[in-house]
Design a protein around this motif. Structure first.
Motif, PDB file in Angstrom:
ATOM      1  N   ASP A  41       0.925  -1.364  -0.060  1.00 43.12           N
ATOM      2  CA  ASP A  41      -0.167   0.003   0.131  1.00 43.12           C
ATOM      3  C   ASP A  41       0.836   1.405   0.051  1.00 43.12           C
ATOM      4  N   PRO A  42       0.783   1.947  -1.095  1.00 44.83           N
ATOM      5  CA  PRO A  42       1.536   3.233  -1.105  1.00 44.83           C
ATOM      6  C   PRO A  42       1.430   4.115   0.183  1.00 44.83           C
ATOM      7  N   SER A  43       0.297   4.226   0.805  1.00 44.62           N
ATOM      8  CA  SER A  43       0.137   5.211   1.777  1.00 44.62           C
ATOM      9  C   SER A  43       0.905   4.751   3.004  1.00 44.62           C
ATOM     10  N   ILE A  44       1.086   3.500   3.173  1.00 45.35           N
ATOM     11  CA  ILE A  44       1.820   3.081   4.218  1.00 45.35           C
ATOM     12  C   ILE A  44       3.284   3.387   4.321  1.00 45.35           C
ATOM     13  N   TRP A  45       3.956   3.330   2.963  1.00 46.81           N
ATOM     14  CA  TRP A  45       5.213   3.406   2.644  1.00 46.81           C
ATOM     15  C   TRP A  45       5.404   5.091   2.700  1.00 46.81           C
ATOM     16  N   ARG A  46       4.592   5.691   2.125  1.00 50.37           N
ATOM     17  CA  ARG A  46       4.471   7.145   2.433  1.00 50.37           C
ATOM     18  C   ARG A  46       4.750   7.612   4.108  1.00 50.37           C
ATOM     19  N   ASP A  47       3.577   7.268   4.634  1.00 51.00           N
ATOM     20  CA  ASP A  47       3.762   7.603   6.307  1.00 51.00           C
ATOM     21  C   ASP A  47       4.874   7.185   6.824  1.00 51.00           C
ATOM     22  N   LEU A  48       5.487   5.982   6.454  1.00 50.28           N
ATOM     23  CA  LEU A  48       6.602   5.378   7.174  1.00 50.28           C
ATOM     24  C   LEU A  48       7.821   6.269   6.678  1.00 50.28           C
ATOM     25  N   CYS A  49       7.831   6.803   5.377  1.00 55.15           N
ATOM     26  CA  CYS A  49       9.058   7.610   5.051  1.00 55.15           C
ATOM     27  C   CYS A  49       9.056   8.857   5.825  1.00 55.15           C
ATOM     28  N   LEU A  50       7.790   9.657   5.827  1.00 55.44           N
ATOM     29  CA  LEU A  50       7.670  11.016   6.645  1.00 55.44           C
ATOM     30  C   LEU A  50       7.964  10.842   8.118  1.00 55.44           C
ATOM     31  N   SER A  51       7.493   9.510   8.605  1.00 57.61           N
ATOM     32  CA  SER A  51       7.704   9.534  10.107  1.00 57.61           C
ATOM     33  C   SER A  51       9.022   9.217  10.443  1.00 57.61           C
ATOM     34  N   THR A  52       9.801   8.446   9.581  1.00 55.62           N
ATOM     35  CA  THR A  52      11.271   8.405   9.778  1.00 55.62           C
ATOM     36  C   THR A  52      12.262   9.611   9.438  1.00 55.62           C
ATOM     37  N   PRO A  54      11.136  13.282   8.848  1.00 54.43           N
ATOM     38  CA  PRO A  54      10.407  14.490   8.909  1.00 54.43           C
ATOM     39  C   PRO A  54      10.676  15.428   7.813  1.00 54.43           C
ATOM     40  N   SER A  55      11.931  15.760   7.566  1.00 54.93           N
ATOM     41  CA  SER A  55      12.133  16.575   6.449  1.00 54.93           C
ATOM     42  C   SER A  55      11.773  16.374   4.832  1.00 54.93           C
ATOM     43  N   LEU A  56      11.248  15.150   4.727  1.00 54.79           N
ATOM     44  CA  LEU A  56      10.822  14.530   3.484  1.00 54.79           C
ATOM     45  C   LEU A  56       9.289  15.182   3.342  1.00 54.79           C
ATOM     46  N   GLY A  57       8.684  15.739   4.733  1.00 55.88           N
ATOM     47  CA  GLY A  57       7.492  16.238   4.258  1.00 55.88           C
ATOM     48  C   GLY A  57       7.354  17.613   3.906  1.00 55.88           C
ATOM     49  N   ASN A  58       8.683  18.068   3.883  1.00 56.18           N
ATOM     50  CA  ASN A  58       8.778  19.585   3.064  1.00 56.18           C
ATOM     51  C   ASN A  58       7.916  19.656   1.820  1.00 56.18           C
ATOM     52  N   PRO A  59       7.079  20.830   1.549  1.00 53.27           N
ATOM     53  CA  PRO A  59       6.382  20.794   0.455  1.00 53.27           C
ATOM     54  C   PRO A  59       7.101  20.611  -0.729  1.00 53.27           C
ATOM     55  N   GLN A  60       8.287  21.221  -0.920  1.00 56.15           N
ATOM     56  CA  GLN A  60       9.157  21.088  -1.750  1.00 56.15           C
ATOM     57  C   GLN A  60       9.675  19.824  -2.399  1.00 56.15           C
ATOM     58  N   LEU A  61       9.723  18.862  -1.415  1.00 58.08           N
ATOM     59  CA  LEU A  61      10.068  17.364  -1.617  1.00 58.08           C
ATOM     60  C   LEU A  61       8.887  16.677  -1.830  1.00 58.08           C
ATOM     61  N   LEU A  62       7.837  16.967  -1.396  1.00 56.43           N
ATOM     62  CA  LEU A  62       6.610  16.221  -1.653  1.00 56.43           C
ATOM     63  C   LEU A  62       6.253  16.249  -3.259  1.00 56.43           C
ATOM     64  N   SER A  63       6.632  17.357  -3.751  1.00 62.99           N
ATOM     65  CA  SER A  63       6.305  17.292  -5.295  1.00 62.99           C
ATOM     66  C   SER A  63       7.139  16.691  -6.140  1.00 62.99           C
ATOM     67  N   PHE A  64       8.015  16.104  -5.637  1.00 64.12           N
ATOM     68  CA  PHE A  64       9.323  15.305  -6.267  1.00 64.12           C
ATOM     69  C   PHE A  64       8.938  13.880  -6.609  1.00 64.12           C
ATOM     70  N   PHE A  65       7.983  13.430  -5.375  1.00 62.34           N
ATOM     71  CA  PHE A  65       7.880  11.789  -5.475  1.00 62.34           C
ATOM     72  C   PHE A  65       6.282  11.651  -5.406  1.00 62.34           C
ATOM     73  N   PRO A  66       5.759  10.962  -6.374  1.00 65.61           N
ATOM     74  CA  PRO A  66       4.431  10.574  -6.260  1.00 65.61           C
ATOM     75  C   PRO A  66       4.268   9.529  -5.268  1.00 65.61           C
ATOM     76  N   MET A  67       3.083   9.339  -4.907  1.00 65.72           N
ATOM     77  CA  MET A  67       2.597   8.214  -3.834  1.00 65.72           C
ATOM     78  C   MET A  67       3.130   6.941  -4.306  1.00 65.72           C
ATOM     79  N   SER A  68       3.263   6.598  -5.477  1.00 64.23           N
ATOM     80  CA  SER A  68       3.715   5.130  -5.934  1.00 64.23           C
ATOM     81  C   SER A  68       5.101   4.860  -5.489  1.00 64.23           C
ATOM     82  N   GLN A  69       5.909   5.927  -5.552  1.00 70.22           N
ATOM     83  CA  GLN A  69       7.483   5.738  -5.380  1.00 70.22           C
ATOM     84  C   GLN A  69       8.056   5.701  -4.099  1.00 70.22           C
ATOM     85  N   TYR A  70       7.263   5.871  -2.915  1.00 71.87           N
ATOM     86  CA  TYR A  70       7.541   5.871  -1.765  1.00 71.87           C
ATOM     87  C   TYR A  70       8.335   4.555  -1.228  1.00 71.87           C
ATOM     88  N   GLN A  71       7.881   3.505  -1.624  1.00 69.84           N
ATOM     89  CA  GLN A  71       8.527   2.350  -1.227  1.00 69.84           C
ATOM     90  C   GLN A  71       9.772   2.225  -1.863  1.00 69.84           C
TER      91      GLN A  71
END
Length: 306
Positions: A41-52, A54-71
């Motif tokens: 589930d892409p949302s699981i990996w996204r939440d895992l990346c952002l919790s591990t 937190p800097s990846l939650g920057n709006p500038q970086l959120l635009s780099f990676f679509p939901m499907s790429q977080y794993q």
């Protein structure tokens, strides 16, 4: 009556999967087709990346990676890059004009500092100057204060480098300190994180005040075996190779131990090279002194017996 895991509702399993760390989540996905489907589930990996990180939650970086790429992003960032990258970037200097840094500093799981920076790598000044990135430039001192009882050995640091063009990333920090030193002049404490790639040392230093109550500086440099700063061009080539290279997967903290051992071996080689160079310079000085003495004696004899 025995209950099979297949009988549990998918929502219950998904809730349990969200409580796992990355390596455990990847391992669970290999056990059955159902768990593989749920753990992807892409949302699981996204939440895992952002919790591990937190800097990846920057709006500038959120635009780099679509939901499907977080794993795939997690699999690139969490494991350490290979000590000697085997894949070579065909043209690393033309593949990126900017290098993005995402830095997170934690103490016992509590976030202390988080920042995203962008570095222009296309200028002639960058390519010819020693490679260095400072993470605390323009940062207020209040945001980097260390409160409560601080154990410097329990400071964990993540420094993620991202290529916006290729969407590739690598974590160049050893996560745990490889050395804690005291600056001989200022008395400041230097918490070092090191990653050895090829014959170069990526050194990240967290500088704390004398009372360890404030983080004064976080900087990253690249050094060779003689302790000389490597220029931006060579550093960028090495970092691009690390992004494209393989990763080292270990468990139970073995990655951190391997990084610490490689750092110690690198420092020993540097110390040995310095001692060897000092011996050679001493030998040259003795030879020069001997030749000068012989010349002086010959001139003295020539004048005395003329």
């Amino acid at each position: 009556m025995a209950v099979n895991i297949q009988d549990l509702h998918p929502d219950i399993l998904t809730c349990a999967l969200r409580r796992l760390d990355g390596p455990s989540l990847a391992a669970v996905g290999c056990t059955s087709s159902l768990l593989r489907s749920l753990s992807s589930d892409p949302s699981i990996w996204r939440d895992l990346c952002l919790s591990t990180w937190p800097s990846l939650g920057n709006p500038q970086l959120l635009s780099f990676f679509p939901m499907s790429q977080y794993q795939s992003l997690f699999s690139s960032i969490f494991p350490f890059p290979c000590h000697s990258p085997q894949s070579q970037s065909s043209n690393p200097l033309s593949s990126t004009r900017n290098l993005v840094s995402a830095v997170d500093l934690h103490h016992r799981g509590k976030l202390i500092f988080s920042k995203v920076m962008e570095l222009d790598t296309s200028s002639s000044w960058f390519l010819g100057s020693p490679f260095r990135i400072g993470a605390l430039e323009g940062q207020s001192s209040e945001s980097t204060s260390l409160t409560g009882e601080i154990s410097l050995s329990e400071l964990s640091l993540s420094w993620i480098l991202i290529d916006p063009e290729s969407k590739k990333a690598v974590n160049i920090s050893s996560r745990r300190p490889v050395a804690i030193d005291r600056h001989w002049y200022t008395g400041e404490t230097l918490v070092r994180y090191g990653m050895v790639i090829r014959d170069l040392l990526i050194s990240v230093v967290v500088t704390c005040g004398e009372d360890c109550g404030q983080v004064k500086e976080i900087s990253m440099t690249v050094e060779d075996e003689d302790g000389i700063g490597v220029c931006g061009k060579e550093s960028l080539e090495m970092l691009m190779e690390a992004m494209e290279g393989t990763r080292i997967w270990k468990s139970n903290g073995e990655e951190e131990l391997m990084a610490s051992r490689r750092y110690d071996e690198f420092i020993k080689r540097r110390r040995s090279r310095k001692e060897s160079k000092a011996r050679k310079e001493c030998l040259v000085d003795l030879c020069c002194t001997g030749v000068s003495a012989v010349v002086f004696v010959l001139l003295f004899m020539l004048v005395a017996f003329k």
